[in-house]
Design an enzyme around this catalytic site. Structure first.
Site, PDB file in Angstrom:
ATOM      1  N   PHE A  78       0.817  -1.208   0.000  1.00  0.00           N
ATOM      2  CA  PHE A  78       0.000   0.000   0.000  1.00  0.00           C
ATOM      3  C   PHE A  78       0.850   1.255   0.000  1.00  0.00           C
ATOM      4  CE2 PHE A  78      -2.586  -3.187   2.190  1.00  0.00           C
ATOM      5  CZ  PHE A  78      -3.831  -3.040   1.580  1.00  0.00           C
ATOM      6  N   ASP A  79       0.370   2.277  -0.696  1.00  0.00           N
ATOM      7  CA  ASP A  79       0.800   3.643  -0.470  1.00  0.00           C
ATOM      8  C   ASP A  79       0.086   4.113   0.798  1.00  0.00           C
ATOM      9  OD1 ASP A  79       1.827   6.301  -1.094  1.00  0.00           O
ATOM     10  OD2 ASP A  79      -0.225   6.773  -1.654  1.00  0.00           O
TER      11      ASP A  79
END
Length: 216
Positions: A9-10
């Site tokens: 994930f960002d």
């Protein structure tokens, strides 16, 4: 197509809604250093890249650059907890993915202390097996190195990995690293902003990722 085992994930614009704080921090920094202001659109275009990259056009002098970064971080951290929230459903989404047995990690352009602050604030600190930020790599996003570094640490192949992010830089990094990409549309960018990067998947809401992974 190999089954997915890993989801990376960002952070900003993907799991936490920190965009207004980020923009205000940039505006504050230019004002403090006596520089002409830039509009929100300018800073949004670089969202997902490190501070050093964002501020480089204003100075090649390392000391001045570090002073600008320090100003940004002081303002950002001072206002962080009052302005940052999790996107609705994001925390539940990540926890469901972990509970289903997927490997998870954070690949962000925020430095490690800042990333940990954000994760801790919304209750996600214990959900990420690793954090790869700009201090862990030579070439930050949109270069593939951050994602490739995460894969190396986890010992997972690119073909079994999905990278979830909100910006052009996220999608370009994921594509270059050879992982599948998923563009979220609950952040600051719309489909028209990201279409040129040709994400493998579009996510209108956090529940779409759970459906993609077959998590009920």
């Amino acid at each position: 197509m190999m089954a997915l085992t890993t989801v990376l994930f960002d952070l900003d614009g993907t799991l936490i809604d920190s965009v207004r704080l980020i923009l205000d921090s940039y505006h504050h920094t230019l004002a403090v250093h006596g520089l002409a202001p830039m509009d929100d659109a300018h800073w949004l275009a670089g969202l997902g890249t490190p501070l050093r990259v964002q501020f480089r056009p204003w100075s090649e002098d390392p000391e001045r650059l570090e002073a600008m970064i320090a100003t940004y971080r002081e303002y950002n951290l001072t206002h962080h907890d009052a302005m940052v929230t999790a996107y609705p459903g994001a925390v539940e989404m990540v926890r469901a993915i972990r509970a289903a047995g997927y490997r998870t990690g954070l690949v962000t352009s925020k430095n490690r202390p800042g990333a940990l602050r954000g994760l801790r604030l919304v209750g996600l600190e214990d959900t990420m097996e690793l954090i790869i930020g700009p201090d862990e790599v030579k070439h930050p996003k949109p270069h593939p190195e951050p994602i490739l570094t995460a894969l190396e640490v986890l010992g997972e192949p690119a073909a079994c990995t999905l990278y979830v992010g909100d910006s052009v830089h996220d999608m370009e990094s994921g594509r270059a690293a050879g992982v599948r990409t998923a563009a979220v549309l609950w952040g600051p960018f719309g489909r028209e902003d990201l279409a040129a990067t040709e994400p493998d998947h579009w996510l209108e809401r956090p529940g779409d990722l759970l459906e993609l992974l077959g998590i009920g």
